[in-house]
Design a protein around this motif. Sequence first.
Motif, short mmCIF file in Angstrom:
data_model
loop_
_atom_site.label_atom_id
_atom_site.label_comp_id
_atom_site.label_asym_id
_atom_site.label_seq_id
_atom_site.Cartn_x
_atom_site.Cartn_y
_atom_site.Cartn_z
N ASN A 138 0.71 -0.93 -0.37
CA ASN A 138 0.19 0.01 0.29
C ASN A 138 0.80 1.32 -0.44
OD1 ASN A 138 -2.18 1.68 0.16
ND2 ASN A 138 -2.15 2.02 2.18
N GLY A 139 0.67 2.41 -1.02
CA GLY A 139 1.39 3.47 -1.03
C GLY A 139 2.33 3.66 -2.01
N VAL A 140 2.59 2.65 -2.07
CA VAL A 140 4.54 2.71 -3.08
C VAL A 140 4.15 2.95 -4.38
CG1 VAL A 140 4.70 0.29 -3.68
CG2 VAL A 140 6.46 1.53 -3.35
N SER A 141 4.87 3.62 -4.75
CA SER A 141 5.02 4.38 -5.71
C SER A 141 5.35 3.70 -7.05
CB SER A 141 5.04 5.53 -6.69
OG SER A 141 6.39 5.66 -6.23
N GLN A 142 5.67 3.82 -8.74
CA GLN A 142 5.69 2.31 -9.32
C GLN A 142 7.08 2.83 -9.34
OE1 GLN A 142 3.98 1.72 -13.19
NE2 GLN A 142 5.89 1.28 -13.77
N ARG A 143 7.49 3.75 -9.10
CA ARG A 143 9.80 4.14 -9.41
C ARG A 143 10.04 3.68 -8.09
NH1 ARG A 143 13.08 8.36 -7.65
NH2 ARG A 143 14.34 8.79 -9.26
N MET A 144 9.40 3.75 -6.43
CA MET A 144 9.81 3.61 -5.36
C MET A 144 10.67 2.28 -5.74
SD MET A 144 11.73 4.72 -2.43
CE MET A 144 10.99 6.11 -3.30
N LEU A 145 8.66 1.40 -5.98
CA LEU A 145 9.17 -0.42 -5.96
C LEU A 145 10.69 0.05 -6.81
CD1 LEU A 145 7.94 -2.98 -5.21
CD2 LEU A 145 6.54 -2.46 -6.82
N THR A 146 10.81 -0.19 -8.26
CA THR A 146 11.76 -0.46 -8.61
C THR A 146 12.81 0.04 -8.19
OG1 THR A 146 9.55 0.22 -11.27
CG2 THR A 146 12.42 0.24 -11.45
N LEU A 147 13.08 0.99 -7.55
CA LEU A 147 14.76 1.42 -7.27
C LEU A 147 14.87 0.50 -6.27
CD1 LEU A 147 14.38 5.93 -7.07
CD2 LEU A 147 15.50 4.27 -9.07
N THR A 148 13.83 0.59 -5.53
CA THR A 148 13.95 -0.50 -4.26
C THR A 148 14.21 -1.61 -4.60
OG1 THR A 148 12.40 0.25 -2.85
CG2 THR A 148 12.91 -1.81 -2.39
N LEU A 149 13.58 -2.86 -5.37
CA LEU A 149 14.28 -3.66 -6.05
C LEU A 149 15.31 -3.98 -6.37
CD1 LEU A 149 10.37 -4.94 -7.63
CD2 LEU A 149 11.89 -6.28 -5.74
N ARG A 150 15.87 -2.83 -7.65
CA ARG A 150 17.32 -2.79 -7.87
C ARG A 150 17.93 -2.87 -6.93
NH1 ARG A 150 16.38 2.05 -11.99
NH2 ARG A 150 15.21 0.90 -13.65
N ASN A 151 17.55 -2.07 -6.33
CA ASN A 151 18.99 -1.90 -4.76
C ASN A 151 18.59 -3.75 -4.04
OD1 ASN A 151 19.99 0.22 -4.95
ND2 ASN A 151 18.28 0.71 -3.89
N LEU A 152 17.69 -4.17 -3.59
CA LEU A 152 17.89 -5.84 -3.27
C LEU A 152 18.21 -6.32 -4.45
CD1 LEU A 152 13.81 -5.55 -1.43
CD2 LEU A 152 15.90 -5.01 -0.27
N GLU A 153 18.35 -6.33 -5.69
CA GLU A 153 18.59 -6.88 -5.99
C GLU A 153 20.41 -7.02 -6.30
OE1 GLU A 153 18.96 -8.73 -11.28
OE2 GLU A 153 17.73 -7.00 -10.30
N ARG A 154 20.87 -5.61 -5.79
CA ARG A 154 22.51 -5.22 -6.11
C ARG A 154 22.90 -5.85 -5.34
NH1 ARG A 154 24.63 -0.07 -4.37
NH2 ARG A 154 26.43 -0.23 -5.59
N ASP A 155 22.25 -5.85 -3.52
CA ASP A 155 22.90 -6.37 -2.62
C ASP A 155 22.50 -7.69 -2.78
OD1 ASP A 155 22.98 -3.50 -1.48
OD2 ASP A 155 21.75 -3.13 -0.32
N GLY A 156 21.92 -8.28 -3.82
CA GLY A 156 22.16 -9.46 -3.56
C GLY A 156 20.75 -10.41 -2.33
N LEU A 157 20.25 -9.58 -2.59
CA LEU A 157 18.85 -10.98 -1.96
C LEU A 157 17.33 -10.75 -2.24
CD1 LEU A 157 18.91 -7.33 1.44
CD2 LEU A 157 19.71 -9.80 1.23
#
Length: 139
Positions: free
Chosen positions: A50-69
């Motif tokens: 709830n409340g996450v924007s498309q851009r913020m979700l994209t950035l969050t997923l990229r960062n979590l992917e970058r960190d290997g999570l």
Amino acid sequence: MSLTDTSKHANCSAMSDVLSRIGDKWSVMVVGMLSRNGTLRFNELKRMINGVSQRMLTLTLRNLERDGLVSRMIYPEVPPRVEYTLTEMGKTLQGPINALWDWSAEHHVSIVEARDIYDQRQMTVAASEPRKIAYSRGQ
């Protein structure tokens, strides 16, 4: 590297680096949703958080992917299907994140009540204090 000695600068830096990623609101939500639901597509995650924007979700997923999570799997279909899942390292966060979710659910009402009491007390204190008026000297 052992992080048991918190007085060492390197240990504090490592803790700060990790917590800045996994401690932010959206990362906790993404890891929690993937932990509880398994592999999910982008729009499924977006609907669930709830409340996450498309851009913020994209950035969050990229960062979590970058960190290997989180891992991202792209399927060569039309339109392309992209799925996200926790990596083995990401799965090690399931216990702490789920504990945090459960703790939040259990204590949310008490926290809201404590905030209301605090805010009322602050308003009472502010109302009882004499008003300070600033005067300026005319030159």
